[in-house]
Design an enzyme around this catalytic site. Structure first.
Site: not given
Ligand code: UDP
Length: 458
Positions: A21, A112
């Protein structure tokens, strides 16, 4: 002077602290910074072993409730996310305040999609927000259908047909929609990525429009999807960001013997094996892999994270020393870009898949969980740059299957065709982020919206 041009918009980027990520979100941040956006990149304290982001990016820390790598090390990911959800919003709000007081007010929070609370924080502060998805657009289609109640889970039909996707067998679907009970909380997390997204201005996806045209077109009917990938260092693609030679933020320390070792191998001769930062194979799965690598007779570079080393067959490292190099972590992009690599045996994590596509490396997909089976399906049947290994009745990919897949990809009848396709996708990936490419245009659109102040809250 036009006051609009005087103001340099400031984005606060909130990645989930996992290597898969952090990597795409830092690269996206670099692209924004390169185009004049001020970037603050906030990660939980102690989550990184290196923090040399460079490229004018300021790295700040927020709290996920743990605040030290040792405290976080053995935590179940679900527990970690819950803790982050509890501690994150307040500490992010404090950071936004601190930045405002320091004369660097934030305009937009890009969080995110694993942490939809970031959008809520943005809203509560009167800021605009956007979610960043780190999985393929096609996978987003699946979870969005579940989110909208259009796909019932667990999926039990032999074939799933959804708009924007090829027909998918059960074995192609994300494991969480097939067997949600086996992974408590995972489906909720992945479907929850869409919370608040329909109300935000942009949904960013680390993919390339042309790689998944149908899926992107379908999603665009409901949400303002912007593909911005491949979010990998510019040096491997368009080379427009001169200092962008590596991700720069690492959770593991790469072993630097790899490149020297690869240097001694002939072109396209080495099998590179890695299962990313999270996969935990069973001991017998490791044994099958080890046996297969030995049986191919080829050189191999295998990333076995230190937490996995005890599962290697006894003496394997010594026995393999003539043919293989085992390392605990490597700079994967450097490895994939090396001429000696002939194929990538991968778990098909989305970053690894996109990196291999971007560098033109054919793949043998050995998916472990989550969206990896679907990525492997696309590698084999849509992008035609590799094969997906078939597990036996016990669900294990045996050594014979592995050997056959590797040979198929490296020297089989269709090896040349796969290599040619890989070359084609590599060009396409580069074109997407280069000036005027589909991802570049999307990034520019976002920036123009920010600059124009049109991203006031929806
Ligand atoms: N990676 C790396 N060195 C390694 C193994 C992996 O740098 O030895 C990087 C890889 O380049 C990718 C990320 O770690 O960017 C893994 O992400 P992916 O989505 O493939 O898998 P995950 O770790 O999320 O399962």
């Amino acid at each position: 002077m036009d006051p609009k041009t005087e103001h340099k918009p400031h984005c606060l980027i909130l990645p989930y602290p996992g290597q898969g990520h952090i990597n795409p979100m830092i690269e996206f941040s670099k692209r924004l910074a390169h185009k004049g956006i001020t970037i603050t990149f906030a990660v939980p304290q102690g989550a990184l072993t290196s923090s040399a982001a460079g490229n004018n990016i300021v790295v700040e820390t927020i709290s996920d409730g743990y605040d030290s790598p040792t405290a976080r090390a053995d935590v179940d990911p679900r527990e970690h996310l819950l803790s982050f959800k509890k501690a994150g919003p307040e500490s992010t709000s404090r950071l936004i305040e601190k930045l405002r007081e320091g004369g660097r007010p934030v305009d937009c929070v890009v969080c995110d999609a694993f942490m939809p609370w970031g959008l809520a924080v943005a809203k509560s502060k009167g800021l605009s927000g956007a979610a960043f998805f780190t999985q393929a657009s096609s996978v987003n289609v699946i979870y969005y259908n579940v989110f909208k109640g259009l796909l019932k889970v667990p999926v039990t039909e032999r074939e799933t047909v959804l708009p924007g996707l090829p027909p998918l067998a059960i074995s192609d679907l994300p494991s969480f929609v097939v067997d949600p009970e086996k992974y408590p909380g995972a489906l909720e997390l992945l479907v929850g990525q869409f919370e608040g997204v329909e109300d935000s201005h942009f949904m960013f996806v680390n993919s390339v429009y042309e790689l998944e045209e149908e899926a992107n077109d379908w999603m665009k009917k409901s949400i303002s999807v912007k593909t911005i990938g491949p979010a990998i260092p510019s040096i491997y693609l368009d080379k427009r960001l001169q200092d962008d030679t590596n991700y720069g933020l690492s959770m593991f320390k790469p072993d630097d013997t790899c490149m020297k070792w690869l240097q001694q191998r002939s072109p396209k001769s080495v099998i590179y094996v890695s299962f990313g930062s999270m996969a935990k194979l069973e001991k017998h799965e490791m044994e099958e892999l080890a046996t297969a690598l030995k049986l191919t007779g080829k050189h191999f570079l295998w990333v076995v994270r230190s937490s996995e080393v005890s599962k290697l067959p006894e003496n394997f490292s010594d026995e393999a020393s003539g043919k293989g190099l085992i390392v605990s972590w490597c700079s994967q992009l450097e490895v994939l870009a090396h001429d000696a690599i002939g194929c990538f045996v991968t778990h098909c994590g989305w970053n690894s898949t996109l990196e291999a596509l971007s560098l033109g490396v054919p793949m043998v997909g050995v998916p472990w969980w989550s969206d990896q089976a679907m990525n492997a399906k696309f590698v084999m049947d849509v992008w035609k740059v590799g094969v997906k290994a078939c597990p036996n009745e016990e669900g294990v990919v045996g050594h014979e299957e592995l050997v056959s897949c590797v040979k198929h990809v490296m020297e089989g009848e269709r090896a040349g065709e796969m290599r040619e396709n890989a070359r084609k996708w590599k060009e396409l990936a580069k074109g997407a982020v280069d000036e005027g490419g589909s991802s570049d245009k999307n990034i520019q659109d976002f920036i123009s919206t920010l600059m124009g102040g049109a991203m006031s809250q929806k």
